[in-house]
Design an enzyme around this catalytic site. Sequence first.
Site, short mmCIF file in Angstrom:
data_model
loop_
_atom_site.label_atom_id
_atom_site.label_comp_id
_atom_site.label_asym_id
_atom_site.label_seq_id
_atom_site.Cartn_x
_atom_site.Cartn_y
_atom_site.Cartn_z
N GLY A 39 1.04 -1.45 -0.19
CA GLY A 39 0.06 -0.06 0.17
C GLY A 39 0.95 1.52 -0.21
O GLY A 39 1.77 1.12 -0.12
N ARG A 40 0.22 2.62 -0.42
CA ARG A 40 1.20 4.22 0.08
C ARG A 40 0.28 4.94 -0.02
O ARG A 40 -0.78 4.35 0.07
CB ARG A 40 2.06 3.91 -1.10
CG ARG A 40 1.24 3.92 -2.94
CD ARG A 40 2.15 4.58 -3.72
NE ARG A 40 3.22 3.56 -4.03
CZ ARG A 40 4.48 4.25 -4.78
NH1 ARG A 40 4.62 5.43 -4.13
NH2 ARG A 40 5.17 3.25 -4.72
N GLY A 41 0.30 5.76 0.57
CA GLY A 41 0.14 6.92 1.44
C GLY A 41 1.10 7.81 0.11
O GLY A 41 1.75 8.08 -0.27
N LYS A 42 0.88 9.38 1.17
CA LYS A 42 0.89 10.10 0.75
C LYS A 42 3.14 10.75 0.61
O LYS A 42 3.73 10.98 0.14
CB LYS A 42 0.74 12.01 1.58
CG LYS A 42 -0.03 12.78 -0.18
CD LYS A 42 -0.77 13.74 0.78
CE LYS A 42 -1.66 14.54 0.35
NZ LYS A 42 -2.65 15.82 0.47
N PHE A 43 3.35 9.63 1.95
CA PHE A 43 4.16 10.26 2.78
C PHE A 43 4.85 8.29 2.93
O PHE A 43 5.87 8.85 3.51
CB PHE A 43 4.56 11.65 4.12
CG PHE A 43 3.80 12.42 3.42
CD1 PHE A 43 4.68 12.68 2.46
CD2 PHE A 43 2.93 12.99 4.44
CE1 PHE A 43 4.25 14.46 2.35
CE2 PHE A 43 2.51 14.29 3.90
CZ PHE A 43 2.65 14.88 3.24
N ALA A 44 4.02 7.76 2.50
CA ALA A 44 5.17 6.29 3.21
C ALA A 44 4.59 5.69 2.08
O ALA A 44 3.97 5.17 1.30
CB ALA A 44 3.68 5.72 4.10
N VAL A 46 4.17 1.17 1.78
CA VAL A 46 4.13 -0.51 2.17
C VAL A 46 4.91 -1.13 1.83
O VAL A 46 3.43 -1.16 0.72
CB VAL A 46 2.90 -0.80 3.18
CG1 VAL A 46 3.33 -1.18 4.51
CG2 VAL A 46 2.90 0.77 4.25
N LYS A 61 6.85 -0.26 6.89
CA LYS A 61 6.72 0.84 6.74
C LYS A 61 7.84 1.68 6.29
O LYS A 61 8.30 2.22 6.67
CB LYS A 61 6.04 1.48 7.22
CG LYS A 61 5.08 2.72 6.56
CD LYS A 61 3.59 3.23 7.60
CE LYS A 61 2.93 4.47 7.55
NZ LYS A 61 1.76 4.38 8.56
N ASP A 155 -7.27 8.47 12.46
CA ASP A 155 -7.76 8.45 11.43
C ASP A 155 -7.97 7.14 10.39
O ASP A 155 -7.19 6.26 10.24
CB ASP A 155 -6.38 8.76 10.72
CG ASP A 155 -6.06 8.89 9.29
OD1 ASP A 155 -7.03 9.13 8.99
OD2 ASP A 155 -4.63 8.49 8.64
#
Length: 358
Positions: A39-44, A46, A61, A155
């Site tokens: 998975g991925r977010g704005k600043f990470a 995984v 992560k 969150d």
Amino acid sequence: MSRRRIDSRNGPTGLLGEIQTLINTEPMDSVYDITGELGRGKFAVVRRCVERSTGKVFAAKFLRKRRRGRDCRAEVVHEMGVLEAARNNPRVVNLHAAYETDHDIILLLEYAAGGEIFDHCDCDELLPEGQITRLIRQTLEGVHLLHQTSVVHLDLKPQNILLTSLAPLGDIKIVDFGLARKLGMVGELREILGTPEYVAPEILNYEPITTATDLWSVGVIAYMLVTGESPFAGDDKQETYLNVSQVNVDYSQEAFSRVSELAVDFIRKLLVKTPEDRPSAADCMTHPWLWQQHQYPSTEPVLPRTPRERSSGTKWAAPAEDPEDKENFTLDSPHTQAKKFRFEEETPAATNSGDGDF
Ligand code: ADP
Ligand code: MG
């Protein structure tokens, strides 16, 4: 994950600075093989990785230390600190080790092999209600234990609640403590954060954040698991914010066809504008929906569903009730005993169970 805007009047807001986990600076690929992205977010990002010596799988992560031209190492360390503080919480993912490179801090986390519960909110076949209540109970247990230590997650959403296995459906693990805060460290906490469709009205209104803020999110998650719809998602951000601040929720028969009345009652108790009027995590655990025995008629044919009919929780095999959940959960918080909600007093509105399950 949205970025936070810290209220400068409050100074630093509840960041945990001290950690015990040793941060390794040797290259992690001398110990682990990276085998894919989870998975991925704005600043990470995984990534799935395997410890070479043991064959054990972990989720790594990779958290960027520099974000929008700013050094955010302290925030990454804070995320580690929260994970450490929750080490004894069985519903929180375990922190195994940490590494640091020039760009990233890498958290080696317990691997949750069953993916996000989001996958069960957004698919053709929703989970049977008996499974949903088990997952909500576990989520509440995790949240209750966090709240007992004055930690708020801030969150909570279906993307941050993972499962230990998919088939059979495992237990939940809460992840992503990037926005989590310790309450009471520096006075009131007022921040703008989270993802619009999941944030509570008090966040939009810049009002104090409390443990009740997480309970709103539990209501959103429950809604999504039983209906397959996001209760506040509008066509754009503006509309979403308006829906949240007006608590504009669709409880129509169409959305809740064949969802039990108790499920609607549970959700209605959480999706209320005034935080003080929401039950605590421990209060929620006493709601009858979560302890309902589900009977699933074996003769009922499994029919394809239209999107609005996704909530038909009676078509699947009966889930095994998990007696451990009940035993493991201790309601010993002084805060939680003070205000008990009388769930049985209110009658849920506009619902159509039609199942005869309850
Ligand atoms: P972000 O802060 O970028 O949202 P998360 O910690 O939520 O990062 O991780 C992003 C995604 O990566 C999660 O939504 C999930 O799909 C996956 N993921 C995170 N941690 C794990 C884990 N321990 N095991 C398996 N998948 C994970
Ligand atoms: Mg996340």
